[in-house]
Enzyme design. Structure first.
Site, PDB file in Angstrom:
ATOM      1  CB  SER A  36      -0.976   0.001   1.181  1.00 30.14           C
ATOM      2  OG  SER A  36      -0.302  -0.152   2.396  1.00 30.14           O
ATOM      3  CG  ASP A  53      17.544   3.753   6.354  1.00 32.34           C
ATOM      4  OD1 ASP A  53      17.331   3.064   7.364  1.00 32.34           O
ATOM      5  OD2 ASP A  53      17.402   5.000   6.346  1.00 32.34           O
ATOM      6  CG  HIS A 121      14.043  -1.836  11.313  1.00 34.42           C
ATOM      7  ND1 HIS A 121      13.026  -1.521  12.191  1.00 34.42           N
ATOM      8  CD2 HIS A 121      15.017  -0.917  11.505  1.00 34.42           C
ATOM      9  CE1 HIS A 121      13.369  -0.435  12.874  1.00 34.42           C
ATOM     10  NE2 HIS A 121      14.573  -0.056  12.490  1.00 34.42           N
TER      11      HIS A 121
HETATM   12  P1  DGP Z   1      15.554   2.678  13.562  1.00 35.55           P
HETATM   13  O1  DGP Z   1      15.964   4.065  13.937  1.00 35.55           O
HETATM   14  O2  DGP Z   1      16.578   1.616  13.931  1.00 35.55           O
HETATM   15  O3  DGP Z   1      14.158   2.343  14.044  1.00 35.55           O
HETATM   16  O4  DGP Z   1      15.546   2.662  11.983  1.00 35.55           O
HETATM   17  C1  DGP Z   1      14.450   3.085  11.236  1.00 35.55           C
HETATM   18  C2  DGP Z   1      14.963   3.353   9.863  1.00 35.55           C
HETATM   19  O5  DGP Z   1      13.858   3.438   9.008  1.00 35.55           O
HETATM   20  C3  DGP Z   1      15.723   4.668   9.728  1.00 35.55           C
HETATM   21  O6  DGP Z   1      17.104   4.394   9.450  1.00 35.55           O
HETATM   22  C4  DGP Z   1      15.083   5.376   8.568  1.00 35.55           C
HETATM   23  C5  DGP Z   1      14.174   4.323   7.970  1.00 35.55           C
HETATM   24  N1  DGP Z   1      12.936   4.872   7.470  1.00 35.55           N
HETATM   25  C6  DGP Z   1      12.035   5.611   8.161  1.00 35.55           C
HETATM   26  N2  DGP Z   1      11.015   5.955   7.363  1.00 35.55           N
HETATM   27  C7  DGP Z   1      11.277   5.386   6.157  1.00 35.55           C
HETATM   28  C8  DGP Z   1      10.589   5.385   4.913  1.00 35.55           C
HETATM   29  O7  DGP Z   1       9.514   5.949   4.752  1.00 35.55           O
HETATM   30  N3  DGP Z   1      11.166   4.708   3.898  1.00 35.55           N
HETATM   31  C9  DGP Z   1      12.367   4.052   4.037  1.00 35.55           C
HETATM   32  N4  DGP Z   1      12.876   3.428   2.972  1.00 35.55           N
HETATM   33  N5  DGP Z   1      13.039   4.041   5.190  1.00 35.55           N
HETATM   34  C10 DGP Z   1      12.498   4.706   6.232  1.00 35.55           C
END
Ligand code: DGP
Length: 135
Positions: A36, A53, A121
């Protein structure tokens, strides 16, 4: 209709941090899994997907997540160790392609440790010589 992931979530709630977890209905990463919301998927297997990321901290910075929702790696390990093994296998596959198989796999658990998304993750980080300065 209940989503497929509700049982693991309830189990995670018993094991993990009830106060900070996201439920699948409002979980960003669950929306990447069900399609989605779009993201750049770079690998997948039956139990897990890998995507870039949004805020890379190294030349290679990919997140690996289970398709089912668990709040953190301990909840996943307790409830479904086979899926954790599949998650690590996917991290290894991505790192072999993108970082010659040399990488760091990081699971932040809890806000103090830097967790901001409460769908477990692993950060696959590599592509350069890595320092060692977590604090
Ligand atoms: P943490 O801080 O360990 O919970 O890592 C969360 C990660 O998720 C952070 O490195 C950035 C990534 N992240 C957050 N929002 C998004 C998104 O909308 N798309 C992607 N690809 N990554 C995201």
């Amino acid at each position: 209709m209940a989503r497929a992931g509700w049982r693991p979530v309830l189990r995670a709630a018993r094991i993990g941090r009830i106060g900070v977890m996201s439920l699948p209905s409002d979980c960003l990463f669950c929306q990447f899994v069900d399609g989605s919301l779009e993201t750049e998927v770079v690998g997948q297997n039956q139990k897990a997907i890998a995507f870039r990321d949004i805020n890379p901290q190294a030349p290679v910075h990919v997140l690996v997540i289970p398709r089912e929702h668990y709040v953190d790696v301990a909840a996943l390990a307790a409830a479904d160790p086979e899926t954790l093994a599949d998650l690590v296998a996917l991290a290894q596959e991505v790192a072999l392609v993108e970082a010659d198989g040399e990488y760091r796999l990081i699971f932040n658990s809890g806000p103090t440790a830097g967790q901001s998304v409460f769908h477990v993750h692993g950060h696959v980080i590599g592509g350069t010589k890595l320092g060692w300065t977590p604090a």
